[in-house]
Write a protein that holds these residues in place. Structure first.
Motif, short mmCIF file in Angstrom:
data_model
loop_
_atom_site.label_atom_id
_atom_site.label_comp_id
_atom_site.label_asym_id
_atom_site.label_seq_id
_atom_site.Cartn_x
_atom_site.Cartn_y
_atom_site.Cartn_z
N VAL A 43 0.83 -1.14 -0.21
CA VAL A 43 0.08 -0.12 0.12
C VAL A 43 0.84 1.38 0.00
N GLY A 44 1.82 1.06 0.88
CA GLY A 44 2.86 2.43 1.11
C GLY A 44 3.42 2.55 -0.48
N MET A 45 3.98 1.65 -1.00
CA MET A 45 4.74 1.93 -2.43
C MET A 45 3.66 2.45 -3.60
N ASN A 46 2.43 1.75 -3.37
CA ASN A 46 1.54 2.33 -4.37
C ASN A 46 1.14 3.61 -4.22
N LEU A 47 1.04 4.09 -2.70
CA LEU A 47 0.81 5.41 -2.59
C LEU A 47 1.83 6.30 -2.85
N LEU A 48 3.15 5.96 -2.79
CA LEU A 48 4.16 6.75 -3.22
C LEU A 48 4.21 7.23 -4.65
N VAL A 49 3.80 6.02 -5.46
CA VAL A 49 3.87 6.22 -6.77
C VAL A 49 2.54 6.94 -7.15
N ALA A 50 1.60 6.86 -6.57
CA ALA A 50 0.19 7.53 -6.94
C ALA A 50 0.40 9.15 -6.87
N THR A 51 1.16 9.22 -5.62
CA THR A 51 1.36 10.62 -5.35
C THR A 51 2.43 11.52 -6.27
N GLY A 52 3.30 10.72 -6.99
CA GLY A 52 4.05 11.40 -7.70
C GLY A 52 3.65 11.58 -8.88
N PHE A 53 2.60 10.59 -9.55
CA PHE A 53 1.88 10.84 -10.62
C PHE A 53 0.97 12.08 -10.71
N TRP A 54 0.33 12.24 -9.40
CA TRP A 54 -0.50 13.48 -9.09
C TRP A 54 0.47 14.69 -9.30
N ILE A 55 1.32 14.64 -8.44
CA ILE A 55 2.23 15.90 -8.46
C ILE A 55 2.92 16.15 -9.85
N GLU A 56 3.13 15.24 -10.73
CA GLU A 56 3.72 15.25 -12.07
C GLU A 56 2.65 15.79 -12.90
N TRP A 57 1.43 15.41 -12.81
CA TRP A 57 0.23 15.80 -13.54
C TRP A 57 -0.18 17.22 -13.20
N LYS A 58 -0.08 17.84 -11.96
CA LYS A 58 -0.38 19.13 -11.75
C LYS A 58 0.88 20.00 -12.36
N ARG A 59 2.19 19.50 -12.28
CA ARG A 59 2.94 20.11 -12.94
C ARG A 59 2.90 20.49 -14.49
N HIS A 60 2.40 19.33 -15.08
CA HIS A 60 2.18 19.16 -16.51
C HIS A 60 1.18 20.20 -17.02
N LYS A 61 -0.05 20.16 -16.22
CA LYS A 61 -1.04 21.20 -16.33
C LYS A 61 -0.74 22.52 -16.43
N LYS A 62 0.22 22.73 -15.33
CA LYS A 62 0.67 24.20 -14.99
C LYS A 62 1.54 24.66 -16.14
#
Length: 66
Positions: A43-62
């Motif tokens: 669960v921890g590894m998957n949450l870390l990866v999901a958080t990274g994808f979310w941060i990268e998506w926000k950066r891409h949109k900006k």
């Protein structure tokens, strides 16, 4: 320090997402999760990866002004 942590999360998500998920899915097909530590690690590894994808998506949109 905040910028370093954000960089670290995105780096881990970008570089280790496929190994985490590949190993996780292979592990799921071969073993039964009976150990709570294995469950929380997964669960921890998957949450870390999901958080990274979310941060990268926000950066891409900006960057693309969407």
């Amino acid at each position: 320090m905040k910028k370093f942590i954000m960089f670290f999360i995105v780096w881990v998500a970008s570089n280790l997402s496929i190994p985490f998920w590949a190993v996780g899915h292979i592990h799921l097909t071969m073993n039964v999760y009976e150990d709570i530590y294995e469950i929380w690690a997964s669960v921890g590894m998957n949450l870390l990866v999901a958080t990274g994808f979310w941060i990268e998506w926000k950066r891409h949109k900006k960057e693309n002004n969407e």
